[in-house]
Enzyme design. Sequence first.
Site, PDB file in Angstrom:
ATOM      1  N   LEU A  73       0.860  -1.179   0.000  1.00 32.79           N
ATOM      2  CA  LEU A  73       0.000   0.000   0.000  1.00 32.79           C
ATOM      3  C   LEU A  73       0.895   1.227   0.000  1.00 32.79           C
ATOM      4  O   LEU A  73       1.976   1.210   0.590  1.00 32.79           O
ATOM      5  CB  LEU A  73      -0.903   0.026   1.235  1.00 32.79           C
ATOM      6  CG  LEU A  73      -1.982  -1.055   1.351  1.00 32.79           C
ATOM      7  CD1 LEU A  73      -2.699  -0.929   2.694  1.00 32.79           C
ATOM      8  CD2 LEU A  73      -2.982  -0.971   0.210  1.00 32.79           C
ATOM      9  N   ASP A  74       0.433   2.305  -0.647  1.00 33.45           N
ATOM     10  CA  ASP A  74       1.186   3.558  -0.634  1.00 33.45           C
ATOM     11  C   ASP A  74       1.373   4.045   0.797  1.00 33.45           C
ATOM     12  O   ASP A  74       0.591   3.707   1.697  1.00 33.45           O
ATOM     13  CB  ASP A  74       0.447   4.642  -1.426  1.00 33.45           C
ATOM     14  CG  ASP A  74       0.353   4.304  -2.907  1.00 33.45           C
ATOM     15  OD1 ASP A  74       1.188   3.527  -3.390  1.00 33.45           O
ATOM     16  OD2 ASP A  74      -0.563   4.831  -3.562  1.00 33.45           O
ATOM     17  N   ARG A  75       2.387   4.878   0.997  1.00 27.92           N
ATOM     18  CA  ARG A  75       2.690   5.401   2.342  1.00 27.92           C
ATOM     19  C   ARG A  75       1.455   6.007   2.999  1.00 27.92           C
ATOM     20  O   ARG A  75       1.166   5.743   4.172  1.00 27.92           O
ATOM     21  CB  ARG A  75       3.796   6.455   2.246  1.00 27.92           C
ATOM     22  CG  ARG A  75       4.222   7.005   3.605  1.00 27.92           C
ATOM     23  CD  ARG A  75       4.972   8.325   3.458  1.00 27.92           C
ATOM     24  NE  ARG A  75       6.228   8.165   2.755  1.00 27.92           N
ATOM     25  CZ  ARG A  75       7.409   7.971   3.339  1.00 27.92           C
ATOM     26  NH1 ARG A  75       7.487   7.916   4.648  1.00 27.92           N
ATOM     27  NH2 ARG A  75       8.502   7.865   2.613  1.00 27.92           N
ATOM     28  N   ARG A 124      -5.695   6.313  -7.309  1.00 28.27           N
ATOM     29  CA  ARG A 124      -5.421   7.747  -7.248  1.00 28.27           C
ATOM     30  C   ARG A 124      -5.447   8.374  -8.634  1.00 28.27           C
ATOM     31  O   ARG A 124      -6.041   9.446  -8.832  1.00 28.27           O
ATOM     32  CB  ARG A 124      -4.077   7.969  -6.559  1.00 28.27           C
ATOM     33  CG  ARG A 124      -4.029   7.409  -5.142  1.00 28.27           C
ATOM     34  CD  ARG A 124      -2.617   7.304  -4.592  1.00 28.27           C
ATOM     35  NE  ARG A 124      -1.963   8.604  -4.503  1.00 28.27           N
ATOM     36  CZ  ARG A 124      -0.716   8.774  -4.104  1.00 28.27           C
ATOM     37  NH1 ARG A 124       0.014   7.720  -3.740  1.00 28.27           N
ATOM     38  NH2 ARG A 124      -0.192   9.984  -4.048  1.00 28.27           N
TER      39      ARG A 124
END
Length: 305
Positions: free
Chosen positions: A138-140, A239
Site C-alpha cells: 500500500l502507498d505510504r 489515485r
Amino acid sequence: MSQYFDRKAANKYIDYPVKEDMELMPFLMKYVGGSRTKIKEMLSQRMVYVDKVQTTQFNTPLKVGQMVQIANKRHKHDFRNKWVKIVYEDAFIIVVEKAPGILTNAQPGSRALTVKDILDEYVKRSSRNFSVHTVHRLDRETSGLLMFAKRRDIQQKLTDNWKDIVTDRRYVAVVQGDMEKESGQIYSWLTDNKMFVTYSSPVDNGGKYAVTHYKTVKRANGFSLMELKLDTGRKNQIRVHMQDLGHPVVGDFKYGSTEDVYGEKADAAERMCLHAFRLEFTHPVTHELLKFETPYPDIFRKLVR
C-alpha cells in the site's frame, strides 16, 4: 492476531475437541458457553487457540479432529504498535492493518521505518522460527489491510497466483466533488514518467492495463464517499483513475487534490483519504476462504456527514 501455543504452560489451558465441522463462534457458544459479547471478549483478549495457534478470528473454520484450547487467563504481552495492528496470524501468513504515513517495505536509499521492519522486530522479540516476506503493498499515505508471508515459498505462491487467490480486494475513499454516477468503471494504461509520477492513457501506450470499479456510497459537503474494487493492482491506480474522473482523492496533492478547494475540511483529514478496508482470499495452504474487513475510518464519515 495469532501466536504459537506455549507448550510449557499447557496445564493453563482447557481442551475442547472438535467433533463436527463448524465456525469458531458457534463452536465456542455451544461448548464453552456464554453470550456472543463474552466470546468476542475472549477472542480479543487472546485466550483462544485452534490446534495450538492463537486466533481472534471469530469465523475461523473448524474441522473434525482439530482441538480448541481456552486459556484460563488473558495474555499480558500483547503486540502493540501505533503503525501496525495484527489482524490474523497462522503458521504461513500474517494479515495486518497499516496506519497512514508508513511505507510497506523499504525503498532504495531510504532509511524510513516500514511495516516490514516492525514485523521483523516482532518476529525477533518473539523468538519465532520464521521470517516476514512482502506479498503486496500500500502507498505510504494509504491505510488498510496487508498480507505478508512467513516463508519464501508461500510468498512465491501468493505472488505468482495473486489473481486466482485473491477473491475480493476493496478500498474506500473520499473524493472531491459530487460524483456524477452511482457506479461505473474506468480503464486505462498507466505509465510512470521520468519524475516517477504515474499518468494515464485511454489507449495502449505500452503501459500497464488497469481497471477500477467504483460505487458512490454518499455525497455531502462537496465530497463523495466511494467504494472501489480493483481488477488490477497497478501502482497508484485508484489515485490516478479518480483524477481521470475529475474527482481526486482528498489529500492526494500528487494527483489533483488542492488545499484551497477543500479548505479547513482537507486540513481536518490530515491524511490522504484512501483505505483498503476489505481483503478476501483463498489460504495458500489450507485452501480455506478467509475474509477480513475493517470499518471505514471515522474521518471519512465526518467529511460526508
